[in-house]
Motif scaffolding. Sequence first.
Motif, PDB file in Angstrom:
ATOM      1  N   GLU A  83      17.129 -26.762   1.059  1.00  0.00           N
ATOM      2  CA  GLU A  83      17.640 -26.106   0.574  1.00  0.00           C
ATOM      3  C   GLU A  83      18.249 -26.863  -1.421  1.00  0.00           C
ATOM      4  O   GLU A  83      18.055 -25.926  -2.131  1.00  0.00           O
ATOM      5  N   GLU A  84      19.154 -28.587  -1.693  1.00  0.00           N
ATOM      6  CA  GLU A  84      19.872 -28.999  -2.572  1.00  0.00           C
ATOM      7  C   GLU A  84      17.888 -28.980  -3.262  1.00  0.00           C
ATOM      8  O   GLU A  84      18.284 -29.019  -4.098  1.00  0.00           O
ATOM      9  N   GLU A  85      17.387 -30.090  -2.710  1.00  0.00           N
ATOM     10  CA  GLU A  85      16.182 -30.283  -3.085  1.00  0.00           C
ATOM     11  C   GLU A  85      14.916 -28.831  -3.729  1.00  0.00           C
ATOM     12  O   GLU A  85      14.157 -28.739  -4.957  1.00  0.00           O
ATOM     13  N   LEU A  86      15.152 -27.542  -3.254  1.00  0.00           N
ATOM     14  CA  LEU A  86      14.871 -26.813  -3.808  1.00  0.00           C
ATOM     15  C   LEU A  86      15.337 -26.067  -4.522  1.00  0.00           C
ATOM     16  O   LEU A  86      14.301 -25.258  -5.749  1.00  0.00           O
TER      17      LEU A  86
ATOM     18  N   MET B  98       8.665 -17.698 -19.027  1.00  0.00           N
ATOM     19  CA  MET B  98       8.559 -17.200 -17.294  1.00  0.00           C
ATOM     20  C   MET B  98       9.251 -17.528 -16.409  1.00  0.00           C
ATOM     21  O   MET B  98       9.623 -19.382 -16.568  1.00  0.00           O
ATOM     22  N   THR B  99       9.837 -17.364 -15.774  1.00  0.00           N
ATOM     23  CA  THR B  99      10.910 -17.517 -14.649  1.00  0.00           C
ATOM     24  C   THR B  99      10.378 -17.716 -13.553  1.00  0.00           C
ATOM     25  O   THR B  99       9.534 -16.283 -12.729  1.00  0.00           O
ATOM     26  N   ILE B 100      10.504 -19.060 -12.713  1.00  0.00           N
ATOM     27  CA  ILE B 100       9.772 -18.827 -11.208  1.00  0.00           C
ATOM     28  C   ILE B 100      10.889 -18.753 -10.048  1.00  0.00           C
ATOM     29  O   ILE B 100      12.375 -19.053 -10.593  1.00  0.00           O
ATOM     30  N   SER B 101      11.168 -18.105  -9.344  1.00  0.00           N
ATOM     31  CA  SER B 101      12.038 -17.227  -8.108  1.00  0.00           C
ATOM     32  C   SER B 101      11.712 -18.895  -7.407  1.00  0.00           C
ATOM     33  O   SER B 101      10.921 -19.538  -6.557  1.00  0.00           O
ATOM     34  N   LYS B 102      13.112 -18.899  -6.207  1.00  0.00           N
ATOM     35  CA  LYS B 102      13.164 -19.719  -5.298  1.00  0.00           C
ATOM     36  C   LYS B 102      12.143 -19.165  -4.361  1.00  0.00           C
ATOM     37  O   LYS B 102      11.391 -20.238  -3.228  1.00  0.00           O
ATOM     38  N   THR B 103      11.343 -17.791  -3.849  1.00  0.00           N
ATOM     39  CA  THR B 103      10.666 -17.423  -2.781  1.00  0.00           C
ATOM     40  C   THR B 103       9.673 -17.842  -2.897  1.00  0.00           C
ATOM     41  O   THR B 103       8.968 -18.564  -2.583  1.00  0.00           O
ATOM     42  N   GLU B 104       8.977 -17.685  -4.689  1.00  0.00           N
ATOM     43  CA  GLU B 104       8.396 -17.763  -4.515  1.00  0.00           C
ATOM     44  C   GLU B 104       7.593 -19.629  -5.160  1.00  0.00           C
ATOM     45  O   GLU B 104       6.514 -20.345  -4.633  1.00  0.00           O
ATOM     46  N   ILE B 105       8.936 -20.327  -4.791  1.00  0.00           N
ATOM     47  CA  ILE B 105       8.859 -22.031  -5.066  1.00  0.00           C
ATOM     48  C   ILE B 105       8.419 -22.371  -2.956  1.00  0.00           C
ATOM     49  O   ILE B 105       7.144 -23.150  -2.674  1.00  0.00           O
ATOM     50  N   GLU B 106       9.596 -21.125  -2.240  1.00  0.00           N
ATOM     51  CA  GLU B 106       8.608 -21.415  -0.734  1.00  0.00           C
ATOM     52  C   GLU B 106       7.272 -21.586  -0.746  1.00  0.00           C
ATOM     53  O   GLU B 106       6.619 -21.516   0.006  1.00  0.00           O
ATOM     54  N   LYS B 107       6.779 -20.611  -1.095  1.00  0.00           N
ATOM     55  CA  LYS B 107       5.747 -20.002  -1.207  1.00  0.00           C
ATOM     56  C   LYS B 107       4.360 -21.205  -0.996  1.00  0.00           C
ATOM     57  O   LYS B 107       3.711 -21.695  -0.689  1.00  0.00           O
ATOM     58  N   LEU B 108       4.680 -21.479  -2.354  1.00  0.00           N
ATOM     59  CA  LEU B 108       4.115 -22.584  -2.495  1.00  0.00           C
ATOM     60  C   LEU B 108       4.200 -24.021  -2.403  1.00  0.00           C
ATOM     61  O   LEU B 108       2.686 -24.866  -1.694  1.00  0.00           O
ATOM     62  N   ALA B 109       5.370 -24.086  -1.514  1.00  0.00           N
ATOM     63  CA  ALA B 109       6.104 -25.479  -0.622  1.00  0.00           C
ATOM     64  C   ALA B 109       4.982 -25.203   0.471  1.00  0.00           C
ATOM     65  O   ALA B 109       4.043 -26.345   1.476  1.00  0.00           O
ATOM     66  N   LYS B 110       4.745 -24.264   1.314  1.00  0.00           N
ATOM     67  CA  LYS B 110       3.853 -24.021   2.427  1.00  0.00           C
ATOM     68  C   LYS B 110       2.499 -24.083   1.789  1.00  0.00           C
ATOM     69  O   LYS B 110       1.522 -24.393   2.832  1.00  0.00           O
TER      70      LYS B 110
ATOM     71  N   ILE C 168       1.672 -32.068  -7.101  1.00  0.00           N
ATOM     72  CA  ILE C 168       1.468 -31.104  -6.018  1.00  0.00           C
ATOM     73  C   ILE C 168       1.476 -29.528  -6.470  1.00  0.00           C
ATOM     74  O   ILE C 168       1.049 -29.069  -6.227  1.00  0.00           O
ATOM     75  N   MET C 169       2.820 -29.497  -6.147  1.00  0.00           N
ATOM     76  CA  MET C 169       2.651 -28.435  -6.315  1.00  0.00           C
ATOM     77  C   MET C 169       2.447 -27.843  -7.437  1.00  0.00           C
ATOM     78  O   MET C 169       2.206 -26.740  -7.606  1.00  0.00           O
ATOM     79  N   LEU C 170       2.699 -28.390  -8.715  1.00  0.00           N
ATOM     80  CA  LEU C 170       2.306 -27.620 -10.278  1.00  0.00           C
ATOM     81  C   LEU C 170       0.751 -27.693  -9.955  1.00  0.00           C
ATOM     82  O   LEU C 170       0.457 -26.438 -10.199  1.00  0.00           O
ATOM     83  N   GLY C 171       0.336 -28.338  -9.155  1.00  0.00           N
ATOM     84  CA  GLY C 171      -1.298 -27.900  -8.894  1.00  0.00           C
ATOM     85  C   GLY C 171      -1.955 -26.940  -8.507  1.00  0.00           C
ATOM     86  O   GLY C 171      -2.810 -26.475  -8.254  1.00  0.00           O
ATOM     87  N   THR C 172      -0.567 -26.991  -7.207  1.00  0.00           N
ATOM     88  CA  THR C 172      -1.160 -25.853  -6.343  1.00  0.00           C
ATOM     89  C   THR C 172      -0.757 -24.026  -7.276  1.00  0.00           C
ATOM     90  O   THR C 172      -1.588 -23.548  -6.872  1.00  0.00           O
ATOM     91  N   TYR C 173       0.516 -24.389  -7.840  1.00  0.00           N
ATOM     92  CA  TYR C 173       0.767 -23.248  -8.773  1.00  0.00           C
ATOM     93  C   TYR C 173      -1.098 -22.864  -9.883  1.00  0.00           C
ATOM     94  O   TYR C 173      -1.644 -21.726  -9.581  1.00  0.00           O
ATOM     95  N   VAL C 174      -1.184 -24.153 -10.869  1.00  0.00           N
ATOM     96  CA  VAL C 174      -1.987 -23.344 -11.273  1.00  0.00           C
ATOM     97  C   VAL C 174      -3.734 -23.260 -10.486  1.00  0.00           C
ATOM     98  O   VAL C 174      -4.485 -22.440 -10.750  1.00  0.00           O
TER      99      VAL C 174
END
Lengths: 486, 97
Positions: free
Chosen positions: B21-24, B1-13, A355-361
């Motif tokens: 925190e550990e999963e992140l 390219m590397t992806i930051s924790k902040t970007e992962i949090e934005k995607l998760a939202k 889901i995360m990869l799909g959301t990203y692309v």
Amino acid sequence: MRTGISELAIRLRNREISAVELTKAYIDAIEKLNPTLNAYVHLTFDTALKAAEKADQMLKEDDAPLLCGIPMALKDNICTDGLTTTCCSKILKGFKPYHDATVWEKLKAHGAVLLGKTNMDEFAMGSTSETSCYGAPLNPRNTNYVTGGSSGGSAAAVCANLAVYSLGSDTGGSIRQPASFCGVVGLKPTYGAVSRYGLIAYGSSLDQIGPLTNSVKDAAIVFDAIKGGDKRDQTSVDYDYGSSLAECLDRDVKGMRIGVAEEFFNGINPEIKSKIEEAIKLFEINGAVIENIRLPALKLALPVYYIIACAEASSNLGRYDGIRYGYRTSFYTSIEDMIVKTRSEGFGDEVKRRIMLGTYVLSSGYYDAYYKKACLIREEINREFDAVFEKCDVLVAPTAPNTAFPLNYKGASPVEMYLSDICTVPVNIAGVPAISVPCGEDARGLPIGMQIIGRRFDEATVLQVAHFYEQIAGKVIGAYEGGAGI
Amino acid sequence: MTISKTEIEKLAKLAKLSFSEEELERFTAEFDEIIAFADTINQSIEGGTEQIRNVGARMVSFDDLRTDEVVPSLPNEKILSNVEGYNGFFSVERSKK
């Protein structure tokens, strides 16, 4: 070889056995073996026995369908009215669909007897069936190994003779790869040949339902029963196949042009490569013309597949919010909080990753670079397949680069696991049909599968070549002893 | 390219998911590898990428659409039979005091 559907149909008609007796034999075998194999996750014995009684009535008529009274299984992502269907995910815990999938509606009309729903990777996302919330099914041929996935339970049930046939779904190899790992036959039909109505969606432009069976003939019989257009699936096609494909299997390969693309053989386990080469030799000895062809865009097939499938999954799985069905979190402070917690607690890690990869692309700024580009390369892969099928009648390739993995294998990262789908995903990207048939065993006695790929809506040739191989190759894998003993 | 924790949090939202925190930490590391894998579509292929750039969208035919007819639908009670605690309304925990 085990008793096929046609022979069982004769025995049922000759009153050598009734549908109820046959069903009871399978129920006994499931009760004995399923606690170990975990092939089934929901059992439907009560409805099965009622269906068998009804089938016995239907069998009194001369025109009873071939599948009447035959016990079978459905993957847990195919909706069955009133019978639990969970996609092996906590988020669909207790979900009872309010409609039948078209394939099940059709099989029911044929008098099919449903024994239960089979184990699978959560939302069909995986290659080992280990992402199931019910735990992994075990490979009946060696219980230290996985069944493959995602239709692992469907393959294990057929392999262990806990069902005469089963249905699975194939988005990137999920019928063919477990068929290969368990030593059974698995057919992924042309995209659109079988209605997807009632199949819980993963990647809608790639998903297709198909049979897992013990023989090519059985696969043809089941495909004959489930194929056809459906108003409720706008992507389905009412293609005119002419007559029954199961009745037109006898054809040799003399003069047939069989394509072999080196791209399918890169990085393949040498034992598998040599078995496929032996099979190709056998076709050649029997008069087929072997064409060495190239499919250069295939090296991009894996990232293209994962981008498109995950993009579609991220959209399809947006519907799981804990409001209308399935699991709902217990503690929350707002509706938004409820949805986020429900999804975070309800989905497993692999589903979240996709889901995360799909959301990203699909997100702003990355859509063109990933999703749009993947769709364009998909067109190129389609064009390459079209060009190859102007020269060849079918392609032959391995089904998987490896045989079954050991259970709980921790040596591979998620991406390394994705790479194991290399031989199967191009077929889904192009929407063409393909079958996996057993073609040997590795040194550990684990089955090896060969893939036969055809033109769109030319399941007839795919099945004919596979049937021919099955007849001339003889016994290529050991028989599974056990199961219903029928 | 590397992806930051902040970007992962934005995607998760965006995906309506949350991570501890550990999963992140774990997801961020895995995601780097997954994005690097997705980036491999930028390799050139034999025959050139020019051809790919020129491909238009698949043609959609509008000649074969079904007619817009009202057909019977499933009854409400059946459709809502899976709703937890449904009694004519969707019941959720009180979220505002």
